[in-house]
Motif scaffolding. Structure first.
Motif, PDB file in Angstrom:
ATOM      1  N   VAL A  93       0.982  -1.153   0.118  1.00  0.00           N
ATOM      2  CA  VAL A  93       0.047   0.136   0.043  1.00  0.00           C
ATOM      3  C   VAL A  93       0.930   1.198  -0.123  1.00  0.00           C
ATOM      4  CG1 VAL A  93      -1.638   1.274   1.192  1.00  0.00           C
ATOM      5  CG2 VAL A  93      -1.961  -1.086   1.259  1.00  0.00           C
ATOM      6  N   ALA A  94       0.616   2.097  -0.872  1.00  0.00           N
ATOM      7  CA  ALA A  94       1.416   3.494  -1.102  1.00  0.00           C
ATOM      8  C   ALA A  94       0.261   4.439  -0.938  1.00  0.00           C
ATOM      9  CB  ALA A  94       2.261   3.373  -2.181  1.00  0.00           C
ATOM     10  N   LEU A  95       0.399   5.246  -0.009  1.00  0.00           N
ATOM     11  CA  LEU A  95      -0.553   6.309   0.227  1.00  0.00           C
ATOM     12  C   LEU A  95       0.202   7.727   0.325  1.00  0.00           C
ATOM     13  CD1 LEU A  95      -3.232   4.790   2.651  1.00  0.00           C
ATOM     14  CD2 LEU A  95      -3.349   5.132   0.221  1.00  0.00           C
ATOM     15  N   TRP A  96      -0.450   8.728  -0.123  1.00  0.00           N
ATOM     16  CA  TRP A  96       0.009  10.135  -0.038  1.00  0.00           C
ATOM     17  C   TRP A  96       0.402  10.679   1.382  1.00  0.00           C
ATOM     18  CZ3 TRP A  96      -3.167  15.124  -0.156  1.00  0.00           C
ATOM     19  CH2 TRP A  96      -2.358  16.290  -0.043  1.00  0.00           C
ATOM     20  N   TYR A  97       1.507  10.917   1.708  1.00  0.00           N
ATOM     21  CA  TYR A  97       1.835  11.460   3.049  1.00  0.00           C
ATOM     22  C   TYR A  97       1.693  13.153   3.015  1.00  0.00           C
ATOM     23  CZ  TYR A  97       4.586  13.081   6.942  1.00  0.00           C
ATOM     24  OH  TYR A  97       4.909  13.820   8.118  1.00  0.00           O
TER      25      TYR A  97
END
Length: 494
Positions: A93-97
């Motif tokens: 999972v890669a989500l905007w920081y």
């Protein structure tokens, strides 16, 4: 006459850092509105098992959102992802920081902050891999791609579009306040996603792998979750498998000078829009929430001047109030006045509202359809930030299957995918039983409201663009709609 040749519409190999520049033999299904997307995704994830993978990249997530909220005791997205990890599915999972995520739980920051950090914490705790990704040119830029790639039942699929798995987004095409819908600000939410099966899945997979394998730390706040460099993806992309008749071109926005895998960035979303608009002969249909200044406005103005009908469906209001709303009004007014140019009668603008008492249906989709031949669905808005600085992903489709149709009463051949997508969208907005009434897009414009006949037609409302009040601060314009142009030389994908 309409042109059904994919090479006519798609960017050529010199402009696209992918080989091949477009991929034949796919099946692409448009998923109109959140209920359709989340149901389809949930069905595929339910068939995933040991040895499968699920790669998810998003702008915002609500861990408590249910993919099937009308089904009693259905799992939340967080529970579903954790169950995949427990079943030995490889979850990434890669989500905007978001800058300031360390204040999560303070009540001072929007849900995009709290949800992203909470899901990353949960995935890491369950044994999956997850990052909060701040690898951007500026803190006010964003990772805006809304995409996932997965294997399920022995097949690989990719999703690309505008729908986040979070509050407000789950809605049916009736937009009638369906039970199970979580409202955060809008009584209705219109959006579009696509699901891809076939060789183009590998190119969407590579987009995720490139972002994931960036060797830099995702963010530099050491005590926040998901800040260490995760193990790289070493598997090969999915094997191409010819399954259908859809030619697909994958388009991206990557800011220049930011990503080791794309030193010169990529602006094929913008280039793809420009090429399609310049080739339009009859009409250009766009759904977009913002309509802010960008270079594409020049091509839309030129198209309207040469007699092409420009149909724009947008949100009625900006999602934030105060000075940001005033800046939005100013930028939208500026773009539309520019596009209208010398032929304003060819530029038709609408928004959507519920027919009972006028509650807003927020338009969040990012769709362009041209001449019933070319269609693109993705995450990119019509503004500078989506075309230069934010990470975006779009898929353009030209179908090999053609249909006999008419354009303003004249016989033409059109591409099935684009024609059926437009008819489905117009049928929803206009409350028609089927798309036959609007099969001819130029004749079908008579079903929409107009300046002369402004009465609402089902959800469709004639959009009278607000006139700006006081001048807006240039700083706000630059923050809301930043521009980061790239050099011409592209970097290869893969």
């Amino acid at each position: 006459m309409a042109n059904t040749d994919p090479a006519h519409w798609f960017l050529d190999a010199a402009a696209v850092p992918r080989t091949p520049a477009f991929v034949r033999g796919n099946v692409v299904r448009p998923l109109i509105d959140g209920a359709a997307y989340m149901q389809d995704l949930g069905d595929k994830l339910a068939r995933s098992a040991m040895g499968d993978y699920f790669h998810f990249a998003g702008w915002r997530v609500s861990p408590s959102q249910r993919l099937s909220p009308l089904v009693p005791d259905s799992p939340t997205f967080d529970q579903l992802v954790r169950s995949l990890i427990a079943a030995d599915v490889q979850v990434r999972v890669a989500l905007w920081y978001v800058f300031g995520s360390s204040l999560r739980g303070s009540g001072l920051l929007p849900n995009v902050v709290t949800g992203n950090a909470a899901l990353v914490e949960s995935v890491l705790a369950a044994g999956g891999q997850a990052i909060l990704d701040a690898r951007l040119a500026r803190p006010y830029h964003s990772h805006h791609q809304k995409t996932c790639v997965l294997s399920s039942g022995g097949e690989d699929y990719a999703y690309v579009g505008g729908i986040d798995i979070c509050g407000d987004r789950w809605d049916t095409s009736a937009h009638e306040n369906a039970p199970g819908r979580s409202q955060e600000g809008y009584e209705g939410w219109h959006d579009v996603q696509s699901v891809i099966h076939g060789p183009a899945v590998a190119q969407v997979w590579l987009n995720f792998a490139q972002r994931w394998n960036d060797s830099r730390r995702p963010h530099t706040v050491r005590w926040m979750p998901g800040g260490t460099v995760p193990p790289p993806i070493t598997a090969a992309p999915p094997e191409p498998k010819l399954v259908g008749t859809h030619n697909v071109q994958v388009l991206r926005t990557l800011a220049c000078g930011v990503y080791p895998f794309a030193r010169y960035g990529e602006q094929t979303v913008r280039l793809g829009y420009e090429r399609a608009i310049r080739r339009a002969k009859h009409y250009i249909y766009i759904e977009d929430q913002y309509l802010w200044p960008c270079s594409v406005a020049n091509d839309l103005r030129d198209a309207a001047a040469r007699g092409v009908k420009i149909i724009l469906v947008t949100s009625r209001e900006y999602s934030v109030g105060g000075p940001l709303r005033s800046t939005h009004i100013s930028m939208r007014h500026r773009l539309l006045e520019h596009v209208r140019g010398s032929n304003p009668k060819n530029v038709l603008t609408f928004h959507l509202q519920r027919p009972d008492y006028g509650g807003d249906i927020y338009v969040h989709s990012k769709v362009i359809i041209v001449d019933d031949c070319y269609a693109a669905i993705g995450s990119a808005n019509l503004n500078f930030r989506s075309q230069t600085s934010d990470t975006e992903l779009q898929v353009a489709v030209v179908d090999d299957v053609t249909l006999a149709s008419t354009m303003n009463g004249e016989p033409v051949q059109v591409c099935r995918f684009a024609a059926e997508l437009r008819q489905a969208l117009w049928t929803e907005h206009l409350g028609l039983m089927d798309g036959g009434t609007v099969a001819d897009p130029i004749v079908g414009l008579g079903c929409w409201p107009s300046a002369e006949r402004p009465a609402q037609r089902h959800h469709a409302v004639w959009h009278a663009v607000a006139t700006p009040g006081a001048p807006v601060a240039r700083l706000l314009v630059n923050l809301m709609n930043p521009r980061t142009d790239c050099a011409a030389e592209p970097a290869p994908l893969g």
